[in-house]
Design a protein around this motif. Structure first.
Motif, PDB file in Angstrom:
ATOM      1  N   ALA A  16       0.816  -1.217   0.000  1.00  0.00           N
ATOM      2  CA  ALA A  16       0.000   0.000   0.000  1.00  0.00           C
ATOM      3  C   ALA A  16       0.848   1.265   0.000  1.00  0.00           C
ATOM      4  O   ALA A  16       0.307   2.375   0.093  1.00  0.00           O
ATOM      5  CB  ALA A  16      -0.920   0.002   1.227  1.00  0.00           C
ATOM      6  N   TYR A  17       2.160   1.106  -0.152  1.00  0.00           N
ATOM      7  CA  TYR A  17       3.086   2.238  -0.002  1.00  0.00           C
ATOM      8  C   TYR A  17       2.773   3.399  -0.941  1.00  0.00           C
ATOM      9  O   TYR A  17       2.748   4.557  -0.538  1.00  0.00           O
ATOM     10  CB  TYR A  17       4.508   1.739  -0.235  1.00  0.00           C
ATOM     11  N   ASP A  18       2.519   3.106  -2.202  1.00  0.00           N
ATOM     12  CA  ASP A  18       2.305   4.161  -3.190  1.00  0.00           C
ATOM     13  C   ASP A  18       0.923   4.803  -3.099  1.00  0.00           C
ATOM     14  O   ASP A  18       0.644   5.756  -3.830  1.00  0.00           O
ATOM     15  CB  ASP A  18       2.505   3.608  -4.601  1.00  0.00           C
ATOM     16  N   ASP A  19       0.068   4.295  -2.237  1.00  0.00           N
ATOM     17  CA  ASP A  19      -1.269   4.868  -2.089  1.00  0.00           C
ATOM     18  C   ASP A  19      -1.292   6.060  -1.144  1.00  0.00           C
ATOM     19  O   ASP A  19      -2.310   6.740  -1.042  1.00  0.00           O
ATOM     20  CB  ASP A  19      -2.248   3.806  -1.555  1.00  0.00           C
ATOM     21  N   ARG A  20      -0.203   6.326  -0.478  1.00  0.00           N
ATOM     22  CA  ARG A  20      -0.188   7.420   0.495  1.00  0.00           C
ATOM     23  C   ARG A  20      -0.188   8.757  -0.233  1.00  0.00           C
ATOM     24  O   ARG A  20       0.724   9.055  -1.007  1.00  0.00           O
ATOM     25  CB  ARG A  20       1.028   7.291   1.412  1.00  0.00           C
ATOM     26  N   PRO A  21      -1.190   9.602  -0.014  1.00  0.00           N
ATOM     27  CA  PRO A  21      -1.358  10.822  -0.814  1.00  0.00           C
ATOM     28  C   PRO A  21      -0.219  11.813  -0.705  1.00  0.00           C
ATOM     29  O   PRO A  21       0.066  12.531  -1.669  1.00  0.00           O
ATOM     30  CB  PRO A  21      -2.680  11.404  -0.289  1.00  0.00           C
ATOM     31  N   TRP A  22       0.454  11.901   0.450  1.00  0.00           N
ATOM     32  CA  TRP A  22       1.528  12.888   0.576  1.00  0.00           C
ATOM     33  C   TRP A  22       2.793  12.465  -0.153  1.00  0.00           C
ATOM     34  O   TRP A  22       3.737  13.229  -0.273  1.00  0.00           O
ATOM     35  CB  TRP A  22       1.840  13.133   2.058  1.00  0.00           C
ATOM     36  N   ARG A  23       2.815  11.240  -0.674  1.00  0.00           N
ATOM     37  CA  ARG A  23       3.972  10.771  -1.418  1.00  0.00           C
ATOM     38  C   ARG A  23       3.782  10.900  -2.922  1.00  0.00           C
ATOM     39  O   ARG A  23       4.696  10.672  -3.703  1.00  0.00           O
ATOM     40  CB  ARG A  23       4.249   9.295  -1.086  1.00  0.00           C
TER      41      ARG A  23
END
Length: 216
Positions: A198-205
């Motif tokens: 789920a790492y790439d789902d974080r909006p601030w990234r």
């Protein structure tokens, strides 16, 4: 002829929006190694511990990602009374305690780092909840008990925490451990893989050109 119309709803102080702001600011803080005595600094606020090694197989997948194993907060006021604590360095002292906990278990302290972000006390509790919700660190979500303080004389025989079951060695007195360490390790491995997926789902990234990748 009029048509139905409903303006968008916008809350600039929503929990989700604040969480994204906090996480973005947090990931811009320097990563400090825990192997040496921590440089002294004042203030209270938020912190996170990261694993950056390979010797602990079930934590090794985290070494290339901005996913902490633990997050917490330390404030200068007692949340129940509002009275200030005597120390002006509560955040530094908390990190020093955690450094001792990790070292006492024989874990390779040179493979652990931390980040800290000073905040007003009033924002620390919300910030901690945001970090836990966003990252779901494995020591907060699965191996609970790392951040607990030494128990008092009346409760020292209570059950060993999940963290102390997997990482034995802290100078504490416990009762019988009700947990299966092998089962806990499997839960840890599965949880870490879920967080990486789920790492790439974080909006601030997210960036305008795509999704941010693993940590440099």
């Amino acid at each position: 002829m009029t048509t139905s119309y409903e303006p968008d709803f916008f809350d600039p102080l929503s929990t989700e929006r604040l969480t994204n702001v906090i996480c973005d600011a947090f990931e811009h803080q320097p990563l400090i190694p825990m192997v040496d005595e921590l440089p002294r600094f004042s203030g209270s606020g938020l912190y996170a511990i990261y694993y950056r090694g390979e010797s602990i197989a079930f934590y090794a997948p985290l070494k290339d990602y901005e996913i902490p194993v633990y997050v917490g907060q330390s404030v200068s006021n007692n949340s129940n009374t509002g009275k200030s604590v005597k120390s002006s360095t509560p955040l530094h002292e908390r990190m020093t305690q955690h450094r001792t906990s990790i070292s006492d278990t024989g874990l390779p302290i040179e493979e652990f780092h931390f980040r800290a972000l000073r905040t007003p006390d009033i924002h620390a509790n919300l910030g901690e909840k945001g970090l836990i919700s966003a990252y779901q660190p494995v020591w907060n979500a699965i191996l609970r008990g790392f951040g607990s303080n030494e128990q008092g004389s009346k409760t020292r025989q209570s059950a060993k925490s999940k963290w102390d079951t997997v990482h034995e060695g802290r100078k504490r007195t416990f009762g019988t451990a009700p947990h299966d360490p092998e089962k806990l390790v499997k839960e840890v491995e599965a949880h870490i893989l879920e967080r990486i997926a789920a790492y790439d789902d974080r909006p601030w990234r997210r960036t305008s050109t795509g999704m941010a990748g693993p940590a440099a």
